[in-house]
Motif scaffolding. Structure first.
Motif, short mmCIF file in Angstrom:
data_model
loop_
_atom_site.label_atom_id
_atom_site.label_comp_id
_atom_site.label_asym_id
_atom_site.label_seq_id
_atom_site.Cartn_x
_atom_site.Cartn_y
_atom_site.Cartn_z
N LYS A 18 0.79 -1.23 0.00
CA LYS A 18 0.00 0.00 0.00
C LYS A 18 0.82 1.28 0.00
CE LYS A 18 -3.80 -2.48 1.97
NZ LYS A 18 -4.58 -2.56 0.74
N TYR A 19 0.16 2.31 -0.54
CA TYR A 19 0.68 3.68 -0.51
C TYR A 19 0.14 4.31 0.77
CZ TYR A 19 -0.78 8.56 -1.73
OH TYR A 19 -1.10 9.89 -1.73
N TRP A 20 1.03 4.80 1.61
CA TRP A 20 0.56 5.40 2.88
C TRP A 20 1.53 6.50 3.27
CZ3 TRP A 20 -4.00 5.68 4.74
CH2 TRP A 20 -4.23 6.02 6.08
N GLY A 21 1.34 7.68 2.71
CA GLY A 21 2.13 8.84 3.11
C GLY A 21 2.81 9.53 1.94
N LYS A 22 2.73 10.89 1.99
CA LYS A 22 3.27 11.70 0.90
C LYS A 22 4.54 12.41 1.34
CE LYS A 22 -1.34 12.92 -0.83
NZ LYS A 22 -2.15 12.10 0.07
N ARG A 23 5.53 12.46 0.44
CA ARG A 23 6.68 13.33 0.71
C ARG A 23 6.43 14.71 0.13
NH1 ARG A 23 8.64 10.33 -3.91
NH2 ARG A 23 9.70 11.71 -5.40
N ASP A 24 5.51 14.82 -0.84
CA ASP A 24 5.12 16.12 -1.40
C ASP A 24 3.61 16.09 -1.62
OD1 ASP A 24 4.39 18.23 -3.04
OD2 ASP A 24 6.26 18.21 -4.17
N PRO A 25 2.84 16.76 -0.72
CA PRO A 25 1.39 16.70 -0.82
C PRO A 25 0.82 17.50 -1.99
CG PRO A 25 2.09 17.79 1.22
CD PRO A 25 3.33 17.51 0.43
N VAL A 26 1.58 18.42 -2.56
CA VAL A 26 1.06 19.22 -3.67
C VAL A 26 1.13 18.42 -4.97
CG1 VAL A 26 1.34 21.35 -5.00
CG2 VAL A 26 1.64 21.36 -2.51
N ARG A 27 2.30 17.89 -5.25
CA ARG A 27 2.45 17.09 -6.48
C ARG A 27 1.97 15.65 -6.27
NH1 ARG A 27 7.49 20.01 -6.81
NH2 ARG A 27 7.39 21.43 -8.58
N GLY A 193 -10.55 10.53 6.47
CA GLY A 193 -10.27 10.02 5.12
C GLY A 193 -8.80 9.65 4.96
N SER A 194 -8.49 8.96 3.86
CA SER A 194 -7.11 8.51 3.62
C SER A 194 -6.12 9.68 3.57
CB SER A 194 -7.01 7.78 2.29
OG SER A 194 -7.74 6.60 2.31
N ARG A 195 -6.56 10.75 2.91
CA ARG A 195 -5.62 11.88 2.71
C ARG A 195 -5.19 12.45 4.05
NH1 ARG A 195 -5.94 16.06 -2.30
NH2 ARG A 195 -5.60 14.09 -3.33
N ASP A 196 -6.15 12.71 4.93
CA ASP A 196 -5.80 13.27 6.25
C ASP A 196 -5.13 12.21 7.11
OD1 ASP A 196 -6.88 15.64 5.49
OD2 ASP A 196 -8.83 15.30 6.44
N GLY A 197 -5.62 10.97 7.01
CA GLY A 197 -5.05 9.89 7.83
C GLY A 197 -3.58 9.67 7.53
N MET A 198 -3.24 9.63 6.26
CA MET A 198 -1.82 9.38 5.96
C MET A 198 -0.94 10.56 6.38
SD MET A 198 -1.49 9.11 1.79
CE MET A 198 -2.93 8.19 1.35
N ALA A 199 -1.47 11.77 6.26
CA ALA A 199 -0.68 12.94 6.69
C ALA A 199 -0.42 12.87 8.20
CB ALA A 199 -1.42 14.23 6.33
N GLN A 200 -1.46 12.46 8.94
CA GLN A 200 -1.33 12.33 10.40
C GLN A 200 -0.30 11.24 10.75
OE1 GLN A 200 -5.29 12.59 11.99
NE2 GLN A 200 -4.75 11.22 13.67
N CYS A 257 -7.84 4.35 13.96
CA CYS A 257 -8.25 2.95 13.90
C CYS A 257 -9.36 2.82 12.86
CB CYS A 257 -8.74 2.46 15.26
SG CYS A 257 -9.21 0.73 15.20
N TYR A 258 -9.04 2.17 11.75
CA TYR A 258 -10.02 1.99 10.66
C TYR A 258 -10.78 0.68 10.80
CZ TYR A 258 -7.86 5.94 8.24
OH TYR A 258 -7.40 7.19 7.91
N LEU A 259 -10.35 -0.18 11.73
CA LEU A 259 -10.98 -1.50 11.89
C LEU A 259 -12.22 -1.40 12.77
CD1 LEU A 259 -7.71 -1.90 11.68
CD2 LEU A 259 -8.27 -4.26 12.21
N LEU A 260 -13.22 -2.21 12.44
CA LEU A 260 -14.39 -2.37 13.30
C LEU A 260 -14.33 -3.76 13.90
CD1 LEU A 260 -17.20 -0.80 11.06
CD2 LEU A 260 -16.12 0.20 13.09
N PRO A 261 -15.13 -4.02 14.95
CA PRO A 261 -15.13 -5.38 15.50
C PRO A 261 -15.38 -6.44 14.43
CG PRO A 261 -16.31 -3.90 16.95
CD PRO A 261 -15.97 -3.10 15.73
N GLY A 262 -16.28 -6.16 13.49
CA GLY A 262 -16.59 -7.11 12.42
C GLY A 262 -15.40 -7.38 11.51
N THR A 263 -14.55 -6.36 11.35
CA THR A 263 -13.35 -6.53 10.51
C THR A 263 -12.47 -7.61 11.12
OG1 THR A 263 -13.44 -4.13 10.18
CG2 THR A 263 -11.45 -5.27 9.40
#
Ligand code: 2P0
Length: 328
Positions: A18-27, A193-200, A257-263
């Motif tokens: 997976k892709y998880w995190g940007k080194r340049d959020p603009v490009r 969302g993914s965009r904010d989550g990966m930045a965090q 935490c993106y997981l739910l008990p069902g996950t």
């Protein structure tokens, strides 16, 4: 096809590394490479027409407002910058054939189709590298939906992002028996969302540097497993990469935490299923709905297993083809 109007279709994709995190959020340049499978029969169909009376962006039948509209028009600004022609206002119409609530981001298919249709409508080259670079600037994972089969988004090292592009590692027909089943456990929209989550995660997770190093090293192993059509090796790799992405997210501050008990209920049932002889492994994006990897021979059994574990819907997918231009 008229140089001012074009329609393109593209499939979404699911990343196994997976892709998880940007080194340049603009490009939209990632810290590490990623590898994915293009998913048929899910697809988005997008028409772009320059020379319209006014800018208009219709997504899934509704005029888009706010951030979505800004992102679509920003991508088409980049198309305009690539030509000396006066293209005028643009009309965009985009719709998908799959439930957005399945947890499969429509943005990958949407921006891949938009990039292809946009370049074609402007009379620019539709060579996959050029389309992939443009799609990446709309949404990172979209660069992996320009070609079919299995694709690698190479992180690249240039500041201008020219070498941060996806290429096809295996064509659509390489592994016809491979199946990917989306187990929909929850249709609720995720809180982060993914965009904010990966930045965090990049900013606050102490595990982030380890994630980057590990994920990059998994790419050649994933390629070897796909080349050998070895689901056991690929499945184990996909699971550990998903766990490590989620571990990095869980270690962020505040934790993600993106997981739910069902996950957990479903994915923790898989080792026992494997002991019974069912070839099934999972991957999990930034959401609660696992995607189950199996073979055509076991598709019905895996669907049953997912439903017994609480899936309200199971979407059966297989490797798909290239994004392509079509008559509207
Ligand atoms: C992936 N995800 O590799 C990873 C795994 C989610 C988890 O790519 O900010 O919509 O537009 O570049 O591509 C989802 O993030 O993010 C994603 P942006 P994107 O598929």
């Amino acid at each position: 096809m008229s140089p001012w109007r074009a329609t393109a279709r593209a499939h979404p994709n699911i990343a196994l590394v997976k892709y998880w995190g940007k080194r340049d959020p603009v490009r939209i340049l990632p810290h590490q490479s990623s590898l994915s499978v293009t998913l048929a029969p899910l697809e988005v169909v997008t028409t772009v027409e320059f020379g319209a009376p006014a800018d208009s962006v219709v997504l899934h039948g509704t005029e888009a407002r706010g951030k979505e509209r800004v992102r679509v028009l920003a991508l088409l600004e980049r198309v305009r910058a690539g030509t000396t022609r006066a293209l005028g206002p643009v009309r965009v119409d985009s719709r998908g054939n799959f439930p957005m609530a399945a947890g499969l981001a429509s943005s990958a298919a949407g921006f891949a189709a938009l990039a292809l249709a946009g370049r074609a409508a402007a009379g620019l080259s539709t060579e996959p590298g050029a389309v992939s670079r443009l799609a990446r600037e709309g949404s990172g994972s979209a660069c992996r939906s320009v070609q079919g089969g299995m694709c690698i988004w190479h992180r690249g090292s240039r500041e201008d992002g020219e070498d941060s592009v996806a290429t096809q590692a295996f064509p659509e027909g390489h592994w016809p028996e491979l199946r990917l089943l989306v187990a929909v456990l929850s249709r609720a929209e995720k809180e982060v969302g993914s965009r904010d989550g990966m930045a965090q995660a990049v900013e606050t997770s102490p595990y982030y540097p380890a994630w980057v190093k590990d994920a990059e090293a998994e790419i050649p192993r994933a390629i070897a497993a796909i080349a050998a059509r070895d689901l056991e090796v690929l499945g184990a790799l996909s699971e550990r990469n998903a766990w490590r992405m989620h571990a990095t997210a869980l270690a962020a501050d505040p934790p993600l935490c993106y997981l739910l008990p069902g996950t957990l209920g479903l994915i923790l049932a898989l080792p026992a299923a494997r002991r019974r002889g069912v070839p099934v492994w999972f991957t999990l994006d930034a959401g609660p709905n696992p995607v189950l990897l199996t073979l055509a021979s076991h598709e019905a059994e895996v669907e049953r297993l997912a439903r017994e574990a609480g899936a309200v819907e199971v979407v059966r997918c297989r490797p798909g083809g290239d994004a392509r231009l079509v008559e509207p």
